[in-house]
Design an enzyme around this catalytic site. Structure first.
Site, PDB file in Angstrom:
ATOM      1  N   TRP A 310       0.831  -1.197   0.000  1.00  0.00           N
ATOM      2  CA  TRP A 310       0.000   0.000   0.000  1.00  0.00           C
ATOM      3  C   TRP A 310       0.869   1.253   0.000  1.00  0.00           C
ATOM      4  O   TRP A 310       0.541   2.255  -0.642  1.00  0.00           O
ATOM      5  CB  TRP A 310      -0.908   0.015   1.229  1.00  0.00           C
ATOM      6  CG  TRP A 310      -1.767   1.237   1.314  1.00  0.00           C
ATOM      7  CD1 TRP A 310      -2.956   1.466   0.676  1.00  0.00           C
ATOM      8  CD2 TRP A 310      -1.504   2.429   2.078  1.00  0.00           C
ATOM      9  NE1 TRP A 310      -3.447   2.722   0.989  1.00  0.00           N
ATOM     10  CE2 TRP A 310      -2.578   3.329   1.851  1.00  0.00           C
ATOM     11  CE3 TRP A 310      -0.484   2.817   2.932  1.00  0.00           C
ATOM     12  CZ2 TRP A 310      -2.636   4.583   2.460  1.00  0.00           C
ATOM     13  CZ3 TRP A 310      -0.536   4.073   3.535  1.00  0.00           C
ATOM     14  CH2 TRP A 310      -1.611   4.930   3.290  1.00  0.00           C
ATOM     15  N   HIS A 311       2.002   1.190   0.696  1.00  0.00           N
ATOM     16  CA  HIS A 311       2.860   2.363   0.793  1.00  0.00           C
ATOM     17  C   HIS A 311       3.617   2.646  -0.499  1.00  0.00           C
ATOM     18  O   HIS A 311       4.027   3.786  -0.730  1.00  0.00           O
ATOM     19  CB  HIS A 311       3.854   2.202   1.948  1.00  0.00           C
ATOM     20  CG  HIS A 311       3.260   2.452   3.300  1.00  0.00           C
ATOM     21  ND1 HIS A 311       2.604   1.467   4.013  1.00  0.00           N
ATOM     22  CD2 HIS A 311       3.201   3.570   4.057  1.00  0.00           C
ATOM     23  CE1 HIS A 311       2.181   1.969   5.155  1.00  0.00           C
ATOM     24  NE2 HIS A 311       2.519   3.236   5.208  1.00  0.00           N
ATOM     25  N   GLY A 312       3.830   1.626  -1.318  1.00  0.00           N
ATOM     26  CA  GLY A 312       4.528   1.893  -2.566  1.00  0.00           C
ATOM     27  C   GLY A 312       4.915   0.623  -3.281  1.00  0.00           C
ATOM     28  O   GLY A 312       5.043  -0.445  -2.683  1.00  0.00           O
TER      29      GLY A 312
END
Length: 469
Positions: A310-312
Site C-alpha cells: 500500500w505504501h509503494g
C-alpha cells in the site's frame, strides 16, 4: 495547492463563508463543490479528474448492486476495478527504470489515490456485509469519497463514521472555530518546526549515504523517524482542524507511537485508521487468529506485506512491511521480549522498540532496498561520537541556531505527548484561561512558527511525505 500554502487558506475562507451563509439543508453542496475545486487546483489534470470521477461512479454503481445481490464475485469485481489504478502504480513501481520516468504520475495518479481507494474498498465490503446501506444519492457518495481536508493523507474514514457528518448542515459554533484554530497551529508547529528542519539533515545523509557512517547514520535514522511522524501527524492535525471549522470531527490517527513498548503496541498507535483497516479487511477475513498459531503467523505476514505494498511499489516497501511482521512473530515466540521479563523496565522496552522501528524506517526511506541495508550496515562501521562536539553536524544543512530550534521543538513535543499519555487534555486546560490570554498565546504561537519555522530560515515548505504514497 496544499495545506501549507497561502492560497489554500484563501480557498478555505471562501468555502467557510459559503458554507455558513447558505441554507442549512444545502451546506453539504458547498463542501462537495470545494472538494472538486481543491482536487482540480491540486492536480490541474483533466485525465486525473476523469479517472477520479469514473472511480467514484463505478464504485457507487457496485454499491447499489451489492445491496440486493450479495455475490462475492460482484464484490471482488467492484474492488478490483476500483483498486486497479492503485494496483497499476504499485506494479509499475517494481519496474522502476524500465518505464519512462514520470509517466504514471502524469497520466493516472489522482491526488489521494491510496487513501480514497481504501475508503471505497471498505465501503463496498461493508455494504456486502450488511453493515451499512449503500448511498443512493451519487452526489452524497462523491462527497464522502472526496472530502478535501482528509483526501491527501487521511485519516481513512469509514462511511458510517463520516457520511452523516458531511451530509447534515452544521451551525456555526465558536468552540469549533477555536478548536480548529488550535489544531491548525499545532499542525504548523509539527510541520515547520520539526519535520521540515529534520528533513534537511535526513536528505543530506540519505542522498549521499556512502559518505557517512557510524553516528551520522544513527542521526539520520532517528531524525527520519521523527520527521515522518511529525510530518504525518502535522498533516492529519491540520486535516482535523480544517474539518472542525465546518463542525466535522475526524478520528485520531496517532496515539504517541514512539511511547509504544512493543511492535504490536506501535501498530495500535501508528496510522490507526490504516491499522484498523488492515485488521478488518485483510487479517480477519484471512482467518485472523482463529485457525491455529501457524495460520495466524501466515495471516500476519500477509497483512504486513499488503501494508508495505500500500505504501509503494518496489521490494523495499514489501521488505519494510515484512520486517514489522517478523518483529511481531519474534515478540510472540521469544520469551525475552515478553513484558513479564522486562515488566519493571518500561523505558528499556520503549527504547528497544524504537530502535527496531527506526531500523525499518531506514529501509523505508532509502532509495532502494540495497541502499537501506547498506546504511544499516554502515551504522556499525564507525565510532565517531566526536561529531556532536567538533561542529561536524553543522555541515549537515542546519546551522547552530536551527539545531537549537529543532531540539527545543522536540522537547515541546515530548512534553505535550507525555501529558497526553497521562490523560491530560491540554486544550481543555488551556480553555480555562481568559479570552485575552488565549488569543495572545495564539498570536505568539503563530509568530513563533513563522519566524523560527521553515519559512523563517528561508526554506520552502516541503510537500507532506505521506502525500506521495
Amino acid at each position: 495547492m496544499t495545506y501549507t500554502t497561502f492560497n489554500f487558506y484563501v480557498f478555505l475562507l471562501i468555502t467557510l463563508v459559503a458554507y455558513y451563509i447558505i441554507p442549512k439543508a444545502y451546506r453539504w453542496l458547498a463542501i462537495l463543490l470545494a472538494n472538486f475545486c481543491f482536487i482540480w487546483f491540486a492536480t490541474e489534470s483533466v485525465s486525473k479528474m476523469i479517472l477520479f470521477v469514473a472511480t467514484i461512479l463505478i464504485s457507487y454503481a457496485f454499491g447499489l448492486l451489492l445491496r440486493h445481490n450479495k455475490k462475492k464475485s460482484l464484490l471482488f469485481s467492484g474492488i478490483a476495478i476500483s483498486a486497479m489504478p492503485l494496483l497499476l502504480t504499485r506494479i509499475i513501481g517494481f519496474a522502476e527504470g524500465r518505464v519512462p520516468e514520470g509517466i504514471v504520475s502524469k497520466i493516472i495518479i489522482p491526488i489521494g489515490l491510496s487513501f480514497y481507494t481504501m475508503q471505497i474498498i471498505a465501503y463496498l465490503v461493508d455494504v456486502y456485509r450488511g453493515k451499512i446501506k449503500p448511498q443512493v444519492n451519487v452526489l452524497k457518495y462523491a462527497l464522502f469519497i472526496s472530502f478535501f481536508p482528509q483526501i491527501i493523507q487521511g485519516p481513512i474514514p469509514r462511511y458510517d463514521e463520516l457520511s452523516e457528518q458531511l451530509s447534515e448542515g452544521h451551525d456555526f459554533d465558536e468552540k469549533n472555530l477555536i478548536s480548529g484554530i488550535q489544531l491548525i497551529i499545532w499542525g504548523f508547529f509539527l510541520k515547520f518546526m520539526i519535520a521540515d528542519k529534520a528533513g534537511i539533515v535526513v536528505d543530506k545523509i540519505f542522498d549521499d549515504y556512502s559518505s557517512y557512517k557510524g553516528l551520522y547514520i544513527w542521526i539520520a535514522g532517528i531524525l527520519y523517524s521523527l520527521q515522518l511522524y511529525t510530518d504525518f501527524l502535522g498533516c492529519v492535525t491540520l486535516s482535523q482542524g480544517i474539518a472542525r471549522l465546518f463542525g466535522i470531527s475526524l478520528t485520531d490517527n496517532f496515539k504517541r507511537p514512539y511511547f509504544a513498548d512493543s511492535i504490536k503496541d506501535f501498530w495500535r498507535r501508528w496510522h490507526i485508521s490504516l491499522s484498523s483497516w488492515l485488521r478488518d479487511y485483510i487479517y480477519i477475513p484471512l482467518g485472523g487468529n482463529r485457525k491455529g498459531t501457524n495460520r495466524k503467523y501466515v495471516n500476519l505476514l500477509v497483512t504486513f506485506a499488503v501494508s508495505g505494498l500500500w505504501h509503494g511499489g518496489g521490494f523495499k516497501f514489501i521488505f519494510w512491511g515484512m520486517m514489522h511482521g517478523v518483529y511481531q512473530l519474534v515478540e510472540s515466540m521469544v520469551p525475552i521480549f515478553n513484558k513479564k521479563y522486562l515488566g519493571a523496565k518500561h523505558l528499556i522496552r520503549v527504547l528497544i522498540n524504537f530502535y527496531f522501528v527506526m531500523i525499518a524506517w531506514i529501509v523505508f526511506r532509502a532509495d532502494t532496498l540495497l541502499a537501506g541495508l547498506k546504511m544499516i550496515y554502515r551504522m556499525f562501521c564507525g565510532f565517531n561520537p566526536w561529531i556532536l562536539f567538533d561542529g561536524a553536524i553543522y555541515d549537515l544543512g542546519l546551522v547552530q541556531r536551527e539545531w537549537e530550534v529543532l531540539i527545543l521543538s522536540l522537547v515541546v513535543l515530548f512534553w505535550v505527548s507525555r501529558k497526553q499519555e497521562c490523560g491530560v487534555v491540554l486544550r481543555e486546560q488551556f480553555d480555562k484561561h481568559g479570552i485575552v490570554v488565549r488569543w495572545a498565546v495564539y498570536i505568539i504561537a503563530i509568530l513563533t512558527v513563522w519566524v523560527f519555522g521553515t519559512y523563517g530560515f528561508g526554506y520552502d515548505a516541503t510537500d507532506f511525505i505521506y502525500g506521495g504514497f
